[in-house]
Design an enzyme around this catalytic site. Structure first.
Site, PDB file in Angstrom:
ATOM      1  N   CYS A  77       0.917  -1.325  -0.064  1.00 42.01           N
ATOM      2  CA  CYS A  77      -0.031  -0.019  -0.115  1.00 42.01           C
ATOM      3  C   CYS A  77       0.808   1.300  -0.030  1.00 42.01           C
ATOM      4  CB  CYS A  77      -0.807   0.142   1.156  1.00 42.01           C
ATOM      5  SG  CYS A  77      -0.057  -0.474   2.682  1.00 42.01           S
TER       6      CYS A  77
ATOM      7  N   HIS B  79      -3.169   5.994   4.425  1.00 46.55           N
ATOM      8  CA  HIS B  79      -1.783   6.284   4.855  1.00 46.55           C
ATOM      9  C   HIS B  79      -1.210   7.675   4.330  1.00 46.55           C
ATOM     10  CE1 HIS B  79      -1.542   2.139   5.824  1.00 46.55           C
ATOM     11  NE2 HIS B  79      -0.651   1.562   5.127  1.00 46.55           N
TER      12      HIS B  79
END
Ligand code: A2P
Length: 328
Positions: free
Chosen positions: A126, A234
């Site tokens: 990710c 994130h």
């Protein structure tokens, strides 16, 4: 289309069901699989209820595509068995990413590396996906020499148990802990496991996967991964040094024109990317675009994305779409 989803009951698996439906697979023959613990349980997909099957049963059904999000162990064990039956596997774990014979793909950047012969395709980490989405157009134009990245990673990247740990801590309940420390009101410089060189596995992924996706083994990357008590996505502070000097206006144009990237950068009005805004969205958001005044040819960026969407489910489903359009 017959699509199997291995890890269908997990956090990423749930987002994958949503993204598959959004991208027009609601009418496919859907085969949800998970561990033996979940066989017979029901999961929802496109308004219908499906019974979870074992991975062995899913293999026997010979799906066109199997998307995996069940961790590296099941991927190593079962992906080759699907592949042997002719199924194309899109694997969200780290099991196959560093295998030189397996493509590691962000479709907007290097979808063209996939061939008809590829039966196992790796979905990148990710943190890597969102970083290379922002950097790929800049690399093409100015060529990257070195990246210094610090991440601020959502607990959703660790799965349902991590979200439960945070909820328990907030509610004052003592439950199972997936992290070595309290995460609520805290953070730790620790994602994955520590390697002999002092870096964590998550930090080394940012080096190795970036080189592979951008097809440049000379790019230098040094990373610090930090887990923060956040759920929307994130964030990354990226400092990037290029071989060629850049023009800031052109950098903005390149970022704004990159498919899947949204430039969100208006400091005068407090406009910058945040997990709060990125949550549930497929795009990668880039802001705080500014020159590093401490050395030439160097740029600072702030990059945010929903790690469960573009960082995992969306990218995996995009790979499946790419394969379907060209090879099925
Ligand atoms: P299960 O729910 O049966 O444990 P998360 O990342 O949210 O923890 O989810 C992990 C996913 O991977 C779940 O769907 C989980 O199924 C699945 N999984 C874990 N181990 C296996 C395994 N050995 N075989 C198949 N699926 C697995």
């Amino acid at each position: 289309m017959k699509i199997a989803l291995v890890g269908a009951t997990g956090l990423v698996g749930g987002v994958m069901r949503k993204v598959l439906e959004e991208r027009g697979y609601g009418d496919c023959t859907f085969i949800p699989a998970a561990s033996a613990r979940s066989v017979g349980k029901e999961v929802e997909f496109a308004g219908k209820s499906y019974k979870v099957v074992s991975v062995e049963d899913a293999i026997e059904k010979r799906p066109d595509i199997a998307i995996f999000s069940a961790g590296s162990g099941p991927s190593l064990q079962y992906a080759p068995l699907f592949a042997a039956k002719g199924t194309v596997v899109v694997d969200n774990s780290s099991a196959w990413r560093s295998d030189p014979a397996k493509p590691l793909v962000v479709p907007e950047i290097n979808g063209d590396v996939i061939t008809a012969a590829d039966k196992i395709i790796a979905n990148p980490n990710c943190s890597t996906i969102q970083m290379v989405m922002a950097l790929a157009p800049l690399h093409k134009r100015y060529r990257i020499k070195r990246i210094v990245v610090s991440t601020y990673q959502s607990i959703t990247g660790t799965g349902m148990k991590a979200v439960q740990q945070l909820r328990d801590e907030r509610a004052g309940i003592s439950g199972d802990k997936v992290y070595p420390y309290q995460i609520d009101m805290n953070l730790f410089p620790h994602g994955g496991t520590f390697e002999p060189n002092g870096y964590t596995t998550e930090e080394m992924k940012l080096l190795n996967e970036t080189r592979k996706i951008l097809r440049d083994p000379d790019i230098a990357v040094t990373a610090t991964v930090v887990r923060v008590p956040v759920t929307g996505g994130h964030s990354e502070a990226v400092n990037v040094e290029f071989y060629e000097d850049f023009d800031l206006l052109e950098v903005r144009t390149l970022l704004a024109n990159m498919p899947g990237v949204v430039l969100q950068d208006d400091p005068a009005h407090n406009v910058y990317p945040m997990p709060l805004f990125a949550e549930g969205k497929d795009e990668v958001f880039v802001g705080r675009v500014r020159r590093d005044e401490s050395q030439p040819k160097t740029l600072n960026l702030w990059v945010v994305a929903d790690n469960l969407r573009k960082g995992a489910a969306t990218n995996a489903v995009q790979i499946a779409q790419w394969v379907e359009a060209r090879f099925l």
